[in-house]
Design a protein around this motif. Structure first.
Motif, PDB file in Angstrom:
ATOM      1  N   SER A  33     -11.749 -57.462  91.293  1.00  0.00           N
ATOM      2  CA  SER A  33     -10.791 -57.603  92.479  1.00  0.00           C
ATOM      3  C   SER A  33     -11.408 -58.579  93.319  1.00  0.00           C
ATOM      4  O   SER A  33     -12.652 -58.857  93.261  1.00  0.00           O
ATOM      5  CB  SER A  33     -10.638 -56.178  92.865  1.00  0.00           C
ATOM      6  N   ILE A  34     -10.852 -58.627  94.521  1.00  0.00           N
ATOM      7  CA  ILE A  34     -11.458 -59.577  95.700  1.00  0.00           C
ATOM      8  C   ILE A  34     -11.547 -58.616  96.778  1.00  0.00           C
ATOM      9  O   ILE A  34     -10.518 -58.061  97.283  1.00  0.00           O
ATOM     10  CB  ILE A  34     -10.380 -60.963  95.662  1.00  0.00           C
ATOM     11  N   ASN A  35     -12.436 -58.760  97.702  1.00  0.00           N
ATOM     12  CA  ASN A  35     -12.689 -58.201  98.992  1.00  0.00           C
ATOM     13  C   ASN A  35     -13.668 -58.546  99.727  1.00  0.00           C
ATOM     14  O   ASN A  35     -14.529 -59.427  99.357  1.00  0.00           O
ATOM     15  CB  ASN A  35     -12.236 -56.442  98.744  1.00  0.00           C
ATOM     16  N   GLU A  36     -14.090 -57.684 100.729  1.00  0.00           N
ATOM     17  CA  GLU A  36     -14.895 -57.876 101.643  1.00  0.00           C
ATOM     18  C   GLU A  36     -16.393 -58.087 100.943  1.00  0.00           C
ATOM     19  O   GLU A  36     -16.837 -56.971 100.636  1.00  0.00           O
ATOM     20  CB  GLU A  36     -14.743 -56.981 102.697  1.00  0.00           C
ATOM     21  N   VAL A  42     -18.581 -51.328 102.816  1.00  0.00           N
ATOM     22  CA  VAL A  42     -17.225 -51.206 102.275  1.00  0.00           C
ATOM     23  C   VAL A  42     -17.252 -51.070 100.760  1.00  0.00           C
ATOM     24  O   VAL A  42     -16.399 -50.106 100.384  1.00  0.00           O
ATOM     25  CB  VAL A  42     -16.569 -52.699 102.446  1.00  0.00           C
ATOM     26  N   GLY A  96     -11.554 -66.911 101.493  1.00  0.00           N
ATOM     27  CA  GLY A  96     -11.717 -66.950 102.723  1.00  0.00           C
ATOM     28  C   GLY A  96     -12.879 -66.618 103.173  1.00  0.00           C
ATOM     29  O   GLY A  96     -13.673 -66.066 102.271  1.00  0.00           O
ATOM     30  N   TRP A  98     -14.614 -63.943 104.162  1.00  0.00           N
ATOM     31  CA  TRP A  98     -15.008 -62.738 103.932  1.00  0.00           C
ATOM     32  C   TRP A  98     -14.830 -62.208 102.450  1.00  0.00           C
ATOM     33  O   TRP A  98     -15.221 -61.238 102.079  1.00  0.00           O
ATOM     34  CB  TRP A  98     -14.584 -61.769 104.998  1.00  0.00           C
ATOM     35  N   GLN A  99     -14.202 -63.430 101.669  1.00  0.00           N
ATOM     36  CA  GLN A  99     -13.874 -62.709 100.248  1.00  0.00           C
ATOM     37  C   GLN A  99     -14.919 -63.109  99.144  1.00  0.00           C
ATOM     38  O   GLN A  99     -15.446 -64.072  99.423  1.00  0.00           O
ATOM     39  CB  GLN A  99     -12.548 -63.620  99.778  1.00  0.00           C
ATOM     40  N   TYR A 102     -15.461 -58.753  93.403  1.00  0.00           N
ATOM     41  CA  TYR A 102     -15.971 -57.317  93.053  1.00  0.00           C
ATOM     42  C   TYR A 102     -15.826 -57.131  91.546  1.00  0.00           C
ATOM     43  O   TYR A 102     -14.477 -57.292  91.008  1.00  0.00           O
ATOM     44  CB  TYR A 102     -15.058 -55.959  93.549  1.00  0.00           C
TER      45      TYR A 102
ATOM     46  N   LYS B  26      -5.844 -65.352 102.085  1.00  0.00           N
ATOM     47  CA  LYS B  26      -7.317 -65.872 102.065  1.00  0.00           C
ATOM     48  C   LYS B  26      -7.995 -64.562 103.119  1.00  0.00           C
ATOM     49  O   LYS B  26      -8.918 -64.819 104.142  1.00  0.00           O
ATOM     50  CB  LYS B  26      -7.482 -67.027 102.558  1.00  0.00           C
ATOM     51  N   THR B  28      -9.098 -60.034 103.424  1.00  0.00           N
ATOM     52  CA  THR B  28      -9.364 -58.819 102.935  1.00  0.00           C
ATOM     53  C   THR B  28      -8.569 -57.505 103.215  1.00  0.00           C
ATOM     54  O   THR B  28      -8.957 -56.577 102.869  1.00  0.00           O
ATOM     55  CB  THR B  28     -10.833 -58.750 102.778  1.00  0.00           C
TER      56      THR B  28
END
Lengths: 127, 127, 127
Positions: A33-36, A42, A96, A98-99, A102, B26, B28
């Motif tokens: 996945s994609i996240n912070e 987090v 982005g 912050w991306q 994961y 883009k 989170t």
């Protein structure tokens, strides 16, 4: 967070001006996945959430022979996903600020994990 | 529901006979998905569901400095997803009758959001 | 589990050396995902999980005219997803040993479902 580890193995990325990067995990008890990518809290909180809302030892589970963490790992994989697709722009992942990527390991002892990367796109230089 | 807004900015779609449209957000704390584009009550109910099952102020959250809606927004993004890939057929998105593109805004005050669109495919006319 | 049914209808797969297979379901109350294709108990348990955590008849649902299974079906579709993208290698889906394609039917009486398949890649033989 495996963004750096993955990108470091993809020198071909730099020659793609516009395209897509597809990542696929070949397992049913881990996820992508994609996240912070900044505050590690987090990731801890995300894990706490899924552990609570995809619990171990639910009374209605039948698939229990592989251990209490196995069936929840499958459900986490389905909920979060087996692949991500990220745009490429000027030789880099066009994410982005912050991306990050994961890799969710949903078994207690998952062993090594294999990811297949497929790059598509147009080179910035004539072939 | 952002289908119209997005398609209106993609005149190139019309020249693709067979292909794929990749949309990537883009951020989170916002998400992209595909669902029922008719009854607006569906969107309200979907939001109610995720607000209940991805709650604010859970006792086990550590990442709280950015406000009670921030960490749940990250989990919603992971659960729903950062991108969608839609087939293209004869110059249009080949979606089902009821399908539309959802932009899920998971912050209370999210600001503007950026979506990267990547089109792939074969032109209906010789290049 | 629809892996075999889908692959059997894709003879073109065999001519692709490296590429991607995109599957898209044209419905808002059914889903596509990838998970464990061996023990059928996994599928039963996955269904039990989502039935519990995406319940019918929640007090806050407004969209109820199409039956108690309709709105949960939309939420399941959003949670699990409308499409999967699988790498292709040497004429076959490059999935892990245990991975198969799930078609999640989230209505009690869903009728037939349409999937759009888009293949991309480079042929193993000169065109």
């Amino acid at each position: 967070m495996v963004t750096r580890e993955i990108v470091d193995q993809l020198p071909e990325l730099q020659s793609i001006q516009v395209g897509l990067c597809h990542l696929f995990i070949k397992h049913t008890s881990a996820s992508l996945s994609i996240n912070e990518n900044a505050d590690p809290d987090v990731r801890t909180d995300v894990e706490s959430h899924f552990n609570r809302f995809i619990p171990e030892n639910a009374s209605y589970y039948r698939h229990v022979l592989e251990g209490p963490d196995d069936l929840p790992a499958h459900i986490k994989n389905i909920t979060i996903g087996s692949s991500v697709v990220i745009p490429i722009r000027n030789g880099s992942l066009n994410t982005g600020t912050w991306q990050g990527i994961y890799l969710g390991e949903h078994r207690d002892h998952g062993g090594s994990r294999s990811i297949v990367v497929t790059l598509q796109g147009e080179s910035s230089q004539p072939g």
